[in-house]
Design a protein around this motif. Structure first.
Motif, PDB file in Angstrom:
ATOM      1  N   UNK A 105      -5.299  23.573  81.600  1.00 13.11           N
ATOM      2  CA  UNK A 105      -4.149  23.465  80.718  1.00 13.11           C
ATOM      3  C   UNK A 105      -4.708  23.228  79.321  1.00 13.11           C
ATOM      4  N   UNK A 106      -4.200  23.960  78.347  1.00 12.47           N
ATOM      5  CA  UNK A 106      -4.661  23.843  76.966  1.00 12.47           C
ATOM      6  C   UNK A 106      -3.483  23.388  76.119  1.00 12.47           C
ATOM      7  N   UNK A 107      -3.724  22.380  75.280  1.00 12.11           N
ATOM      8  CA  UNK A 107      -2.680  21.786  74.447  1.00 12.11           C
ATOM      9  C   UNK A 107      -2.815  22.289  73.013  1.00 12.11           C
ATOM     10  N   UNK A 108      -1.688  22.660  72.415  1.00  8.76           N
ATOM     11  CA  UNK A 108      -1.682  23.229  71.070  1.00  8.76           C
ATOM     12  C   UNK A 108      -0.761  22.447  70.150  1.00  8.76           C
ATOM     13  N   UNK A 109      -1.181  22.392  68.879  1.00  8.87           N
ATOM     14  CA  UNK A 109      -0.308  21.935  67.805  1.00  8.87           C
ATOM     15  C   UNK A 109      -0.314  23.076  66.802  1.00  8.87           C
ATOM     16  N   UNK A 110       0.788  23.831  66.795  1.00  6.08           N
ATOM     17  CA  UNK A 110       0.798  25.071  66.018  1.00  6.08           C
ATOM     18  C   UNK A 110      -0.171  26.047  66.657  1.00  6.08           C
ATOM     19  N   UNK A 111      -1.120  26.576  65.868  1.00  5.23           N
ATOM     20  CA  UNK A 111      -2.139  27.492  66.406  1.00  5.23           C
ATOM     21  C   UNK A 111      -3.435  26.778  66.758  1.00  5.23           C
ATOM     22  N   UNK A 169      -7.243  19.633  76.152  1.00 11.41           N
ATOM     23  CA  UNK A 169      -7.090  20.402  77.381  1.00 11.41           C
ATOM     24  C   UNK A 169      -7.800  19.731  78.527  1.00 11.41           C
ATOM     25  N   UNK A 170      -7.700  20.334  79.663  1.00 11.67           N
ATOM     26  CA  UNK A 170      -8.362  19.798  80.843  1.00 11.67           C
ATOM     27  C   UNK A 170      -8.012  20.603  82.069  1.00 11.67           C
TER      28      UNK A 170
END
Length: 158
Positions: A42-48, A53-54
């Motif tokens: 799973x990858x976490x984004x703020x905007x681009x 992640x983990x």
């Protein structure tokens, strides 16, 4: 705060609440997500920008309610979905909708009739084509402890 999370390369992402406990992130998706398995990333984004992640340890799509029998299922469906369509039946050129509440009412009424006829626990052969009435008879009979023996109409012709 909700954070955009992606679990697939070409996925548009889903909003989730992310909390940190020690070295672990706890990700709770806003909506159910299908086909997620332990070990998937799973990858976490703020905007681009990637902000973390983990790898998933475990994942449940949603909380499941314990349902002990068909009677409880029909009753809970009526309580939960009320006037929403449980069935849509085509009669000539018109479609008739039957709500979960109506289904529950019909099953309960027929079950009461079966009890008054002392049919609880009896074996009942059920012959007929797929129909709303067939479903009501099946559910009512099973709910009062009857054993249903469905007979498929086209087999009788052989």
């Amino acid at each position: 705060d909700h954070i955009l999370c992606r679990i697939r390369y070409r996925d548009k992402g889903m909003m989730a609440t992310v909390t940190k406990t020690g070295d672990e992130l706890h990700v709770v998706f806003q909506d159910p997500v299908a086909a997620v398995t332990p070990g998937q990333s799973v990858v976490l984004y703020q905007g681009d920008d990637v902000i973390g992640g983990g790898f998933m340890k475990n994942y449940s799509l949603y909380k499941c309610e314990e349902i002990k029998d068909l009677r409880e299922l029909v009753k809970r469906s009526a309580e939960r979905f009320g006037n929403r369509d449980a069935f849509r039946i085509k009669a000539s050129d018109k479609v008739c909708a039957i709500s979960y509440r109506k289904l529950y009412s019909d099953v309960k009424a027929l079950g009461t009739a079966l009890i008054s006829l002392n049919l609880c626990g009896k074996h009942i052969a059920l012959l007929g084509e797929n129909s709303y009435e067939w479903v009501v008879i099946y559910l009512a009979a099973v709910n009062v402890g009857c054993v249903i023996i469905p007979i498929v109409k086209h087999i009788l012709k052989q």
